[in-house]
Design an enzyme around this catalytic site. Structure first.
Site, mmCIF file in Angstrom:
data_model
loop_
_atom_site.group_PDB
_atom_site.id
_atom_site.type_symbol
_atom_site.label_atom_id
_atom_site.label_comp_id
_atom_site.label_asym_id
_atom_site.label_seq_id
_atom_site.Cartn_x
_atom_site.Cartn_y
_atom_site.Cartn_z
ATOM 1 N N PRO A 31 -5.710 -6.038 -0.921
ATOM 2 C CA PRO A 31 -5.002 -6.347 -2.173
ATOM 3 C C PRO A 31 -4.997 -7.862 -2.377
ATOM 4 O O PRO A 31 -4.456 -8.589 -1.547
ATOM 5 C CB PRO A 31 -3.584 -5.827 -1.916
ATOM 6 C CG PRO A 31 -3.436 -5.773 -0.431
ATOM 7 C CD PRO A 31 -4.802 -5.604 0.152
ATOM 8 N N GLN A 85 -0.817 -1.094 -4.197
ATOM 9 C CA GLN A 85 0.145 -1.792 -3.340
ATOM 10 C C GLN A 85 1.348 -2.266 -4.144
ATOM 11 O O GLN A 85 1.191 -2.896 -5.191
ATOM 12 C CB GLN A 85 -0.477 -2.991 -2.631
ATOM 13 C CG GLN A 85 0.490 -3.488 -1.551
ATOM 14 C CD GLN A 85 0.107 -4.793 -0.899
ATOM 15 O OE1 GLN A 85 0.026 -5.813 -1.561
ATOM 16 N NE2 GLN A 85 -0.110 -4.760 0.411
ATOM 17 N N CYS A 114 3.536 -10.257 2.670
ATOM 18 C CA CYS A 114 3.325 -11.431 1.817
ATOM 19 C C CYS A 114 4.234 -12.572 2.270
ATOM 20 O O CYS A 114 5.460 -12.424 2.295
ATOM 21 C CB CYS A 114 3.611 -11.094 0.357
ATOM 22 S SG CYS A 114 3.403 -12.526 -0.728
ATOM 23 N N LYS A 156 1.624 -2.630 5.030
ATOM 24 C CA LYS A 156 0.823 -3.772 5.483
ATOM 25 C C LYS A 156 1.789 -4.834 5.977
ATOM 26 O O LYS A 156 2.704 -5.228 5.247
ATOM 27 C CB LYS A 156 -0.038 -4.312 4.335
ATOM 28 C CG LYS A 156 -0.957 -5.466 4.739
ATOM 29 C CD LYS A 156 -1.934 -5.815 3.607
ATOM 30 C CE LYS A 156 -2.974 -6.839 4.063
ATOM 31 N NZ LYS A 156 -2.442 -8.197 4.199
ATOM 32 N N ASN A 214 -6.702 -6.905 9.923
ATOM 33 C CA ASN A 214 -6.896 -7.798 8.780
ATOM 34 C C ASN A 214 -6.738 -9.245 9.250
ATOM 35 O O ASN A 214 -5.890 -9.542 10.077
ATOM 36 C CB ASN A 214 -5.865 -7.439 7.695
ATOM 37 C CG ASN A 214 -5.828 -8.408 6.525
ATOM 38 O OD1 ASN A 214 -4.765 -8.872 6.143
ATOM 39 N ND2 ASN A 214 -6.964 -8.702 5.949
ATOM 40 N N ASP A 216 -9.270 -13.122 8.589
ATOM 41 C CA ASP A 216 -10.434 -13.963 8.932
ATOM 42 C C ASP A 216 -11.720 -13.201 9.222
ATOM 43 O O ASP A 216 -12.476 -13.586 10.116
ATOM 44 C CB ASP A 216 -10.113 -14.849 10.151
ATOM 45 C CG ASP A 216 -9.432 -16.145 9.732
ATOM 46 O OD1 ASP A 216 -9.163 -16.298 8.527
ATOM 47 O OD2 ASP A 216 -9.174 -16.986 10.590
ATOM 48 N N ALA A 238 -10.402 -9.770 2.709
ATOM 49 C CA ALA A 238 -9.995 -10.393 1.440
ATOM 50 C C ALA A 238 -11.027 -11.450 1.049
ATOM 51 O O ALA A 238 -11.996 -11.158 0.359
ATOM 52 C CB ALA A 238 -8.598 -10.987 1.579
#
Length: 315
Positions: A31, A85, A114, A156, A214, A216, A238
């Site tokens: 997302p 999401q 986040c 997440k 998730n 890098d 991402a």
């Protein structure tokens, strides 16, 4: 909310949980605010992306405002499997948002990762990793109120400095019926520090539901390495996909065919110019010189971008 079907090569329509039980590592588009919208999801699906997420949507606004629903969420028949999401802090609000998207999506994901100040100040995102009971309550409510047993509910997260707390959070979420957990292997304070893949491995070993890694991952080789390091069932990317939407198909850098596909898809979807241009700036980062970037990055209209691509790349 529902557009015309885009005629591109799509992954076979699959329930997300079927993907996780396929024996293959699930390749996932993260997302991303402003970026992981329908046009971009359509593009990455052509290049071996198995599962796509929408950008994070604030559930309360989404439930309250038809305008927010129309601007934040667009999809079509080819846009599957799709996870929406949400940022939420109240169980019933998350349920109401999930009920709205349930006919059009394959699952929802609760953002507990986040790290942005505004999100944490509002009680959203990464502050939820310190509220495992609230996370359980939200997951439980959605599970109880959505009739479709194949509709997934995932979370997440980021990790705690004390990993025992993260494992505890994950086990509590699992006990409440969460479908899978995506772990960004950094703490809330960490931005560009190395990702703690060892932490993701420990979390994976502590769970019996799928775990997605998730952080890098820039190439298909990185994805394979992280899978071997962590044992994760899925790999979420991402920025690596922004720079190279064909990454999951094994391309080291964005092929011209992918740039052509983006132009075609973006124009077909009526993508706003800024978004159309930004995606191209990311995609061409590795294949253009400094001098070319100076020219390309200041172009200010769709027609000037199309002329540039045609003159320089025959796109």
């Amino acid at each position: 909310m529902i557009g015309d079907t885009v005629h591109t090569k799509q992954c076979q329509l699959k329930d997300p949980m079927d993907l996780f039980h396929s024996g293959q590592v699930v390749k996932i588009c993260a997302p991303m605010v402003r970026y992981s919208k329908l046009a971009f999801r359509t593009l990455v699906r052509k290049y071996n992306c198995d599962l796509c997420y929408t950008p994070m949507i604030v559930a309360a606004d989404f439930v309250r405002s038809a305008k927010a629903r129309d601007s934040e969420f667009t999809t079509n028949k080819g846009d599957h499997p799709l996870i929406v999401q949400f940022a939420a802090k109240e169980a019933q609000v998350l349920c109401d948002a999930a009920s709205i998207v349930c006919p059009f999506a394959d699952g929802i994901d609760l953002n507990c990762g986040c790290p942005q100040r505004w999100a944490i100040a509002e009680g959203y995102g990464a502050c939820l990793i310190n509220k495992p009971e609230l996370v359980q309550d939200m997951v439980r409510h959605v599970r109880n109120q959505i009739d479709n047993p194949r509709f997934s509910v995932s979370i997440k997260i980021r990790i705690h400095e004390d990993l025992k707390r993260t494992v505890d959070l994950c086990q509590k979420a699992e006990a409440t019926g969460v479908s899978w957990i995506t772990v960004h292997g950094r703490s809330v304070e960490e931005r560009h520090q190395p990702v703690h893949y060892d932490a993701i491995k420990i979390i994976k070993q502590s769970m019996s539901i799928p775990v997605v890694a998730n952080g890098d991952i820039k190439t298909l080789k990185d994805a394979e390495n992280v899978h071997h390091l962590t044992g994760a069932d899925g790999i979420m990317v991402a920025r690596g996909l922004l720079a190279n939407p064909a990454m999951f198909a094994g391309y080291e850098e964005t092929p011209l065919k992918c740039i052509q596909d983006w132009v075609d898809i973006a124009l077909e979807h009526g993508t706003p110019f800024t978004c159309f241009h930004h995606h191209l700036m990311y995609m061409m980062e590795r294949i253009t010189s400094k001098q070319e970037k100076k020219v390309f990055n200041v172009l200010s209209s769709t027609s000037s971008v199309l002329d540039y691509l045609n003159d320089h790349y025959g796109v």
